[in-house]
Write an enzyme that holds these catalytic residues in place. Structure first.
Site, PDB file in Angstrom:
ATOM      1  N   ARG A 179       0.845  -1.185   0.000  1.00  0.00           N
ATOM      2  CA  ARG A 179       0.000   0.000   0.000  1.00  0.00           C
ATOM      3  C   ARG A 179       0.884   1.240   0.000  1.00  0.00           C
ATOM      4  O   ARG A 179       2.009   1.218   0.500  1.00  0.00           O
ATOM      5  CB  ARG A 179      -0.903   0.013   1.234  1.00  0.00           C
ATOM      6  CG  ARG A 179      -1.817  -1.201   1.348  1.00  0.00           C
ATOM      7  CD  ARG A 179      -2.585  -1.189   2.664  1.00  0.00           C
ATOM      8  NE  ARG A 179      -3.446  -2.358   2.800  1.00  0.00           N
ATOM      9  CZ  ARG A 179      -3.091  -3.505   3.382  1.00  0.00           C
ATOM     10  NH1 ARG A 179      -1.864  -3.631   3.884  1.00  0.00           N
ATOM     11  NH2 ARG A 179      -3.940  -4.519   3.467  1.00  0.00           N
ATOM     12  N   LYS A 234      -1.465  -2.814   8.367  1.00  0.00           N
ATOM     13  CA  LYS A 234      -2.583  -2.398   9.213  1.00  0.00           C
ATOM     14  C   LYS A 234      -2.623  -3.228  10.494  1.00  0.00           C
ATOM     15  O   LYS A 234      -2.309  -4.407  10.502  1.00  0.00           O
ATOM     16  CB  LYS A 234      -3.900  -2.581   8.457  1.00  0.00           C
ATOM     17  CG  LYS A 234      -4.063  -1.662   7.255  1.00  0.00           C
ATOM     18  CD  LYS A 234      -5.403  -1.906   6.586  1.00  0.00           C
ATOM     19  CE  LYS A 234      -5.629  -0.956   5.429  1.00  0.00           C
ATOM     20  NZ  LYS A 234      -6.937  -1.190   4.760  1.00  0.00           N
ATOM     21  N   HIS A 273      -2.950   2.839  -6.006  1.00  0.00           N
ATOM     22  CA  HIS A 273      -3.459   1.507  -5.672  1.00  0.00           C
ATOM     23  C   HIS A 273      -3.550   0.617  -6.905  1.00  0.00           C
ATOM     24  O   HIS A 273      -3.593  -0.614  -6.785  1.00  0.00           O
ATOM     25  CB  HIS A 273      -4.829   1.631  -5.000  1.00  0.00           C
ATOM     26  CG  HIS A 273      -5.047   0.618  -3.916  1.00  0.00           C
ATOM     27  ND1 HIS A 273      -4.304   0.593  -2.747  1.00  0.00           N
ATOM     28  CD2 HIS A 273      -5.909  -0.426  -3.819  1.00  0.00           C
ATOM     29  CE1 HIS A 273      -4.708  -0.409  -1.991  1.00  0.00           C
ATOM     30  NE2 HIS A 273      -5.674  -1.049  -2.618  1.00  0.00           N
ATOM     31  N   ARG A 296      -0.822  -1.794  -7.050  1.00  0.00           N
ATOM     32  CA  ARG A 296      -1.079  -2.937  -6.166  1.00  0.00           C
ATOM     33  C   ARG A 296      -1.992  -3.943  -6.869  1.00  0.00           C
ATOM     34  O   ARG A 296      -1.753  -5.153  -6.811  1.00  0.00           O
ATOM     35  CB  ARG A 296      -1.711  -2.428  -4.870  1.00  0.00           C
ATOM     36  CG  ARG A 296      -2.013  -3.493  -3.816  1.00  0.00           C
ATOM     37  CD  ARG A 296      -2.384  -2.786  -2.515  1.00  0.00           C
ATOM     38  NE  ARG A 296      -3.062  -3.633  -1.553  1.00  0.00           N
ATOM     39  CZ  ARG A 296      -2.453  -4.409  -0.665  1.00  0.00           C
ATOM     40  NH1 ARG A 296      -1.127  -4.465  -0.643  1.00  0.00           N
ATOM     41  NH2 ARG A 296      -3.150  -5.115   0.208  1.00  0.00           N
ATOM     42  N   HIS A 352      -3.431  -9.363   3.270  1.00  0.00           N
ATOM     43  CA  HIS A 352      -4.874  -9.486   3.473  1.00  0.00           C
ATOM     44  C   HIS A 352      -5.167 -10.449   4.625  1.00  0.00           C
ATOM     45  O   HIS A 352      -4.598 -11.534   4.689  1.00  0.00           O
ATOM     46  CB  HIS A 352      -5.558 -10.014   2.217  1.00  0.00           C
ATOM     47  CG  HIS A 352      -5.692  -8.992   1.134  1.00  0.00           C
ATOM     48  ND1 HIS A 352      -5.904  -9.324  -0.191  1.00  0.00           N
ATOM     49  CD2 HIS A 352      -5.667  -7.632   1.175  1.00  0.00           C
ATOM     50  CE1 HIS A 352      -5.987  -8.223  -0.914  1.00  0.00           C
ATOM     51  NE2 HIS A 352      -5.845  -7.192  -0.113  1.00  0.00           N
ATOM     52  N   TYR A 355      -8.916 -10.567  -7.226  1.00  0.00           N
ATOM     53  CA  TYR A 355      -7.886 -10.476  -8.264  1.00  0.00           C
ATOM     54  C   TYR A 355      -7.819 -11.718  -9.149  1.00  0.00           C
ATOM     55  O   TYR A 355      -6.954 -11.807 -10.016  1.00  0.00           O
ATOM     56  CB  TYR A 355      -6.513 -10.248  -7.626  1.00  0.00           C
ATOM     57  CG  TYR A 355      -6.403  -8.949  -6.885  1.00  0.00           C
ATOM     58  CD1 TYR A 355      -6.385  -7.735  -7.575  1.00  0.00           C
ATOM     59  CD2 TYR A 355      -6.339  -8.915  -5.497  1.00  0.00           C
ATOM     60  CE1 TYR A 355      -6.297  -6.538  -6.894  1.00  0.00           C
ATOM     61  CE2 TYR A 355      -6.249  -7.718  -4.811  1.00  0.00           C
ATOM     62  CZ  TYR A 355      -6.230  -6.535  -5.516  1.00  0.00           C
ATOM     63  OH  TYR A 355      -6.153  -5.348  -4.846  1.00  0.00           O
TER      64      TYR A 355
END
Length: 304
Positions: A149, A173, A246, A249, A272, A281
């Site tokens: 990210r 995150k 993004h 990514r 993720h 994806y």
């Protein structure tokens, strides 16, 4: 509204210290809470502790009538649900009125990505004789090579790099960390930038900056700055691309899966938590779709 500032201050500290959320995520959360606070004021509701489920339904109905997208409404619900969960934990409210609210179903859209030819042209436009050009090239190569990210890229420090194994430690995150390898193109661009461009940019800094990617004044580069840089680089290409950070990514994940990478590995690389986030994806590019069709359909070629 009583104690609003106190509530928000405590919540911000919680997001920063316990959840380790990025400042951009926190800004989004606070924006949603302040939006809800304005709604409560108009409705004559005195405080967060006085909110009921019907009040929440009215708020969400108004958001829908304003034309907000499902994605935006979902973000508001998630932010406010987390806020009330925190208030409940701290015994500042008696219930969480957002627990009964389900998130709107999202439209399943195929993420936009770049084809290899488009990428190749983008990689050719930076002026590698200048510090900023060297930075831009390293930035592009690194985003595509790692799929991280933009907020993760901007927070990278030299201590996160392992140049012996060509891997980088990414701080994601929720305090989650992961290692991502990178290839020779990214390594070459990074070496040039670290040994030349970054050193020159650091000379312009008012104080030492530990972050890898710097702005033209020698300070830390921001996600907004990355968006601007990409926009300027795209202007130098011959196409009519509209690129946001993004998208690199998306491109990283799409290219890996199209070349046979397994879904679990890509999930790990992207950071993720849920496999469902990575499954978006698994679309196939139009080029690959056509090649597969032409190779395997009995009547794809006349005269076979």
């Amino acid at each position: 509204m009583a104690n609003v500032k106190n509530f928000l201050t405590l919540f911000i500290e919680y997001l920063q210290i316990e959840k380790n959320y990025s400042k951009y995520t926190i800004v989004g959360y606070i924006s949603s809470i302040e939006d809800f606070e304005r709604f409560l004021h108009v409705q004559g509701i005195k405080g967060f502790e006085d909110v009921t489920y019907p009040d929440v339904r009215i708020f969400l109905t108004e958001a829908h009538e304003k034309g907000l997208t499902r994605r935006t409404i979902s973000k508001k619900i998630s932010a406010l649900r987390s806020f009330y969960k925190f208030l409940l934990r701290e015994k500042l409210v008696k219930e969480n009125p957002f627990l009964l609210v389900s998130l709107p179903k999202q439209d399943k859209r195929i993420p936009k990505f770049l084809y290899e030819k488009e990428l190749e042209e983008l990689f050719e436009v930076s002026d590698l004789s200048t510090p900023l050009g060297q930075r831009n090239q390293a930035l592009l190569e690194f985003l595509y090579a790692t799929g991280m990210r933009v907020s993760e890229l901007c927070s990278l420090k030299e201590s996160d790099l392992d140049l012996f194994l060509d891997t980088v430690l990414v701080h994601g995150k929720g305090r989650k960390q992961r290692y991502i390898p990178f290839g020779s193109f990214a390594r070459e661009a990074l070496d040039l930038y670290l040994q030349n461009g970054r050193r020159i940019l650091l000379l312009k800094a008012k104080e030492p900056c530990p972050f890898i990617f710097l702005n033209q004044r020698g300070g830390p580069l921001t996600p907004r700055g990355v968006r601007y840089i990409l926009g300027e680089l795209v202007k130098k290409t011959s196409g009519t691309l509209h690129i946001h950070p993004h998208m690199l990514r998306h491109t990283f994940a799409t290219h890996l899966l199209n070349e046979g990478a397994d879904l679990r590995s890509v999930q790990e690389l992207l950071g993720h938590s849920n496999l469902s986030s990575t499954q978006v994806y698994t679309h196939v590019s139009k080029d690959m779709l056509r090649k597969t069709y032409m190779s395997h359909h009995p009547r794809a070629h006349k005269g076979k």
